[in-house]
Design an enzyme around this catalytic site. Structure first.
Site, mmCIF file in Angstrom:
data_model
loop_
_atom_site.group_PDB
_atom_site.id
_atom_site.type_symbol
_atom_site.label_atom_id
_atom_site.label_comp_id
_atom_site.label_asym_id
_atom_site.label_seq_id
_atom_site.Cartn_x
_atom_site.Cartn_y
_atom_site.Cartn_z
ATOM 1 N N ASP A 103 0.818 -1.216 0.000
ATOM 2 C CA ASP A 103 0.000 0.000 0.000
ATOM 3 C C ASP A 103 0.851 1.265 0.000
ATOM 4 O OD1 ASP A 103 -0.062 1.159 3.106
ATOM 5 O OD2 ASP A 103 0.369 -0.969 2.963
ATOM 6 N N TYR A 126 11.067 3.854 0.307
ATOM 7 C CA TYR A 126 10.590 2.475 0.203
ATOM 8 C C TYR A 126 9.408 2.389 -0.762
ATOM 9 C CZ TYR A 126 8.006 -1.745 1.540
ATOM 10 O OH TYR A 126 7.313 -2.924 1.517
#
Length: 306
Positions: A103, A126
Site C-alpha cells: 500500500d 521504500y
C-alpha cells in the site's frame, strides 16, 4: 511437475510459501545466499539460468522502511531493478512471475480503500522503490501477478505482533499510533491465496487473469486497535502481561516521528480479487488468532523457564 522458484524463503511470506507451494511442484527455495537480489542483473540472470524455473514467486524485498530514506539506492536495487530482471527472464522463458507489493505505493490520503487502478504517489523511498518495481514487472512481462499487501505479520520473522507481545510482558505503559488505518495481513493467508492462484494458472495458463490485485483481509483497524486486540487475546490465552491492554494509550503519528512517512490510509479494496477468482477475505482478527495460537505455547514456556 513445474519448477517453482521462491526468493526470500527465510522471510515472513517466503517461509509460508515453502509450505503452501510444496504440493504444486518442485520447489527451489532460495535466500540471499543462493539468490541475492541486491546483486547485478548478470548475477541474478546467471542464477535464473541455473535454476530454470517455470514459475518465479518473489516475496524478497528491502523492507527497512526508515533505513531506505538514507539508502534509497539499495532499496531500488532490490525492490525495483531486480524485479525487472526477474520479469525479463520470465518473459524470455515463458514463465509466470508472482511479485508482491504494498500500500506504500499510494499517497496514504483519504479514507476509502485504494483500488488497483488508483494513481500511485508514494511518500517514502521504500514506497518509490516498490512502485518502480511494479512498473518494471508490467513493462517486462505480461505473464505476471502483482499482489499488493499491507501490515504483514506471521509466526516466523520479526513484526509488529511479536514486538507488542514482548513489550506487553515488559512494560506497564504503552503508547501506540491510532491515526493510521489498515488491515493486518497474515503471511500464512497470503501464501495460501498465492497457492490457490498458482493452481488456477497451472490449470489454464492461456485463460488466466494476469495483472495487479489487492490482497488484504476483511475489516480495518489502527495500530492501536491492533495492539489492544492481540494483547487482550494473548492475556485470554494465558500470556502473563505487565500492562492492562485496556490502558494502552493511543497517540497521533506526530508524537512518534520516524524518518519515513507512513500512510495514514492503508486500506486496500479487494473487490477485483473476489470478483475474478472468488477469493473471500477472512477478518483480520482470524489471522492474529492463528498466529497467537502458534506463538503462545513457546512464549509461555520461555516465561516459565525464566
Amino acid at each position: 511437475m513445474p519448477r517453482i522458484l521462491i526468493t526470500g524463503s527465510n522471510g515472513q511470506v517466503g517461509h509460508e510459501l515453502v509450505r503452501s507451494l510444496a504440493p504444486l511442484g518442485e520447489l527451489i527455495a532460495t535466500d540471499r545466499r543462493q539468490l541475492d537480489l541486491g546483486q547485478s542483473p548478470a548475477v541474478i540472470e546467471e542464477a535464473l539460468e541455473r535454476f530454470r524455473p517455470d514459475i518465479i514467486v518473489n516475496p524478497a524485498a528491502y523492507t527497512a522502511v526508515d533505513r531506505a530514506e538514507g539508502d534509497e539506492a539499495a532499496a531500488m536495487a532490490v525492490n525495483a531493478a531486480a524485479p525487472g530482471v526477474l520479469a525479463r527472464w520470465a518473459a524470455g522463458h515463458r514463465a509466470l512471475l508472482v511479485h508482491y507489493s504494498t500500500d506504500y505505493v499510494f499517497d496514504g490520503g483519504g479514507q476509502r480503500p485504494w483500488r488497483e487502478d488508483d494513481a500511485t504517489a508514494p511518500q517514502s523511498a521504500y514506497g518509490r522503490s516498490k512502485r518502480d518495481g511494479e512498473e518494471a514487472v508490467r513493462r517486462e512481462t505480461p505473464s505476471h501477478l502483482i499482489l499488493r499487501t499491507s501490515w504483514v505479520f506471521g509466526a516466523h520473522g520479526g513484526n509488529f505482533l511479536k514486538t507488542m507481545l514482548k513489550l506487553g510482558q515488559e512494560r506497564t505503559a504503552l503508547k501506540v499510533v491510532d491515526d493510521q488505518i489498515g488491515a493486518p495481513a497474515s503471511a500464512a493467508w497470503i501464501a495460501d491465496v498465492t497457492a490457490e492462484l498458482i493452481r488456477r494458472y497451472l490449470a489454464s495458463p492461456a485463460g488466466f487473469a494476469y495483472g495487479t490485485y489487492h490482497l488484504a483481509p476483511g475489516g480495518e483497524t489502527s495500530w492501536h486497535g491492533y495492539a489492544a486486540y492481540l494483547l487482550k487475546r494473548a492475556a485470554a490465552l494465558g500470556l502473563p502481561l505487565a500492562l492492562d491492554p485496556e490502558r494502552i494509550e493511543g497517540i497521533p503519528s506526530s508524537e512518534y516521528p520516524l524518518p519515513a512517512k507512513r500512510p495514514a490510509n492503508s486500506r486496500l479494496c479487494c473487490d477485483k480479487l473476489r470478483q475474478t477468482f472468488g477469493i473471500e477475505q477472512p477478518a483480520w482478527q482470524a489471522g492474529v488468532d492463528q498466529v497467537l495460537a502458534q506463538l503462545l505455547p513457546a512464549e509461555n514456556n520461555h516465561a516459565t523457564r525464566r
